[in-house]
Design an enzyme around this catalytic site. Structure first.
Site, PDB file in Angstrom:
ATOM      1  N   GLY A  10      28.530  44.124  13.358  1.00  0.00           N
ATOM      2  CA  GLY A  10      29.690  45.160  14.101  1.00  0.00           C
ATOM      3  C   GLY A  10      31.663  45.745  13.848  1.00  0.00           C
ATOM      4  N   GLN A  14      35.751  48.332  16.889  1.00  0.00           N
ATOM      5  CA  GLN A  14      37.383  48.792  17.130  1.00  0.00           C
ATOM      6  C   GLN A  14      37.813  47.335  16.516  1.00  0.00           C
ATOM      7  OE1 GLN A  14      38.295  48.358  21.650  1.00  0.00           O
ATOM      8  NE2 GLN A  14      40.399  48.938  21.452  1.00  0.00           N
ATOM      9  N   TYR A 145      26.189  46.006  31.195  1.00  0.00           N
ATOM     10  CA  TYR A 145      26.942  45.788  30.350  1.00  0.00           C
ATOM     11  C   TYR A 145      27.345  44.182  31.195  1.00  0.00           C
ATOM     12  CZ  TYR A 145      31.229  45.316  27.221  1.00  0.00           C
ATOM     13  OH  TYR A 145      32.081  44.687  26.374  1.00  0.00           O
ATOM     14  N   LYS A 149      26.626  40.650  29.505  1.00  0.00           N
ATOM     15  CA  LYS A 149      27.966  39.001  29.189  1.00  0.00           C
ATOM     16  C   LYS A 149      27.760  38.312  30.214  1.00  0.00           C
ATOM     17  CE  LYS A 149      30.509  41.435  26.564  1.00  0.00           C
ATOM     18  NZ  LYS A 149      29.756  41.132  24.896  1.00  0.00           N
TER      19      LYS A 149
HETATM   20  N1  SER Z   1      36.661  46.830  27.263  1.00  0.00           N
HETATM   21  C1  SER Z   1      35.386  46.910  27.438  1.00  0.00           C
HETATM   22  C2  SER Z   1      34.348  47.953  28.672  1.00  0.00           C
HETATM   23  O1  SER Z   1      35.722  48.699  29.071  1.00  0.00           O
HETATM   24  C3  SER Z   1      35.684  46.060  28.526  1.00  0.00           C
HETATM   25  O2  SER Z   1      35.114  44.471  27.927  1.00  0.00           O
HETATM   26  O3  SER Z   1      33.494  48.230  28.757  1.00  0.00           O
END
Ligand code: SER
Length: 319
Positions: A10, A14, A145, A149
């Site tokens: 990756g 960013q 998401y 995690k």
């Molecule tokens: N920056 C991420 C998001 O906004 C948070 O881990 O999904």
């Protein structure tokens, strides 16, 4: 200084794009393999050292890279972030979890010394205390998401207990940077606002003025990534640490930018990402990271804003 052969998966994202350059400065350009699969690397990244195509969902391809390059450390950043994850939850699960399990499997079978995989404030949810959120607390996220995690944190712990694999994770807040834009996250407004302030003098924010989230500036994030990877494992009492740099509301951020660009204007048009932001902590207790491995960020909102506007302003002028 110990020497490492490092793989960054990756690498065009960013964090990866800044981290690869910093790791190459420290460990030598040929000792850091940058891997991506969708976006072409910038000229700067491509010219800084080896760059390869790698799909972390392809375990055989991953094995080959780790074997042929005698990889000691893997940073695994490939991930679908929170907002995109709500549009394609199944894809988010597939990429985030199946790539992680591949990395862990290849790591244990090929003698990788350390695996660094970022978790997130998204691991928390509406039932978690929202202020000064402790390291050990309720993890009941309401985004896919966040679900990936929490599952990922548990997998890291499992691979350590079962196989002795050295797995490390930090729960990152929103990351603000000037080199590469984030994509598909809920905290992306805190980066986009700087671009629009410089280029257009105004910004339409997708969360409301009062929305307060934990954040970190990229130089601190890079320090976190390298210091945490290097620290002697005997100092660590856990595998997952809260880390943060600062907390501010969208309104505070706009007011700080206005100090430098007085004509800057902000309007608020909250969308589906508001609910995601509202389910996350407003501030984080990272005292365990500070005590156990010396985490100590440098930037606050004022110093970050000054630097962002300077560095980004220069870059945007050049392009
Ligand atoms: N920056 C991420 C998001 O906004 C948070 O881990 O999904």
């Amino acid at each position: 200084m110990e020497k490492y052969q490092i793989l960054v998966i990756g690498a065009v994202g960013q964090i990866g794009s800044d981290l690869v350059l910093a790791l190459r400065e420290k460990y030598g350009k040929n000792n850091v393999i940058a891997a991506g699969r969708r976006t072409q690397p910038s000229k700067k990244l491509r010219e800084s050292g080896p760059f390869i195509y790698l799909d972390a969902l392809d375990i055989d391809a991953l094995k080959k890279v780790v074997f042929e390059n005698e990889i000691d450390v893997i940073y695994h950043f490939a991930s679908v972030l929170s907002a995109t994850g709500e549009k394609m939850p199944q894809m988010s699960w597939d990429l985030n979890i199946n790539s992680l399990i591949n990395v862990l499997e290849v790591g244990r079978r090929y003698g990788v010394k350390r695996i660094i995989w970022p978790s997130s404030i998204a691991a928390f949810g509406p039932t978690t205390p929202r202020e000064n959120t402790p390291n050990d607390t309720i993890l009941q996220p309401t985004t896919m998401y966040g679900v990936t995690k929490v599952a990922g944190e548990l997998l890291l712990e499992y691979y350590f207990l079962k196989y002795g694999l050295d797995t490390r994770s930090m729960r990152l807040p929103g990351i603000i940077s000037s080199e590469t834009l984030p994509g598909g996250g809920t905290t992306d407004y805190a980066v986009a606002i700087y671009y629009d302030a410089i280029q257009k003098g105004k910004y339409t924010c997708f969360v409301n003025e009062k929305t307060t989230l934990p954040m970190m500036y990229m130089p601190d994030c890079i320090k976190c990534m390298i210091d945490f990877m290097e620290v002697d494992g005997s100092k660590l009492k856990r595998h997952v640490y809260n880390v943060t740099g600062m907390s501010f509301s969208a309104g505070d951020l706009a007011a700080e930018i206005k100090k430098h660009i007085p004509e800057f204007e902000i309007t608020y048009e909250p969308d589906f990402r508001q609910a995601i932001a509202d389910s996350w902590p407003m501030s984080i207790d990272d005292s365990l990271a500070r005590e156990e491995w010396g985490w100590n960020p440098s930037y606050d909102l004022a110093s970050m804003t000054e630097d962002m506007l300077k560095v980004l302003g220069k870059r945007l002028k050049r392009e």
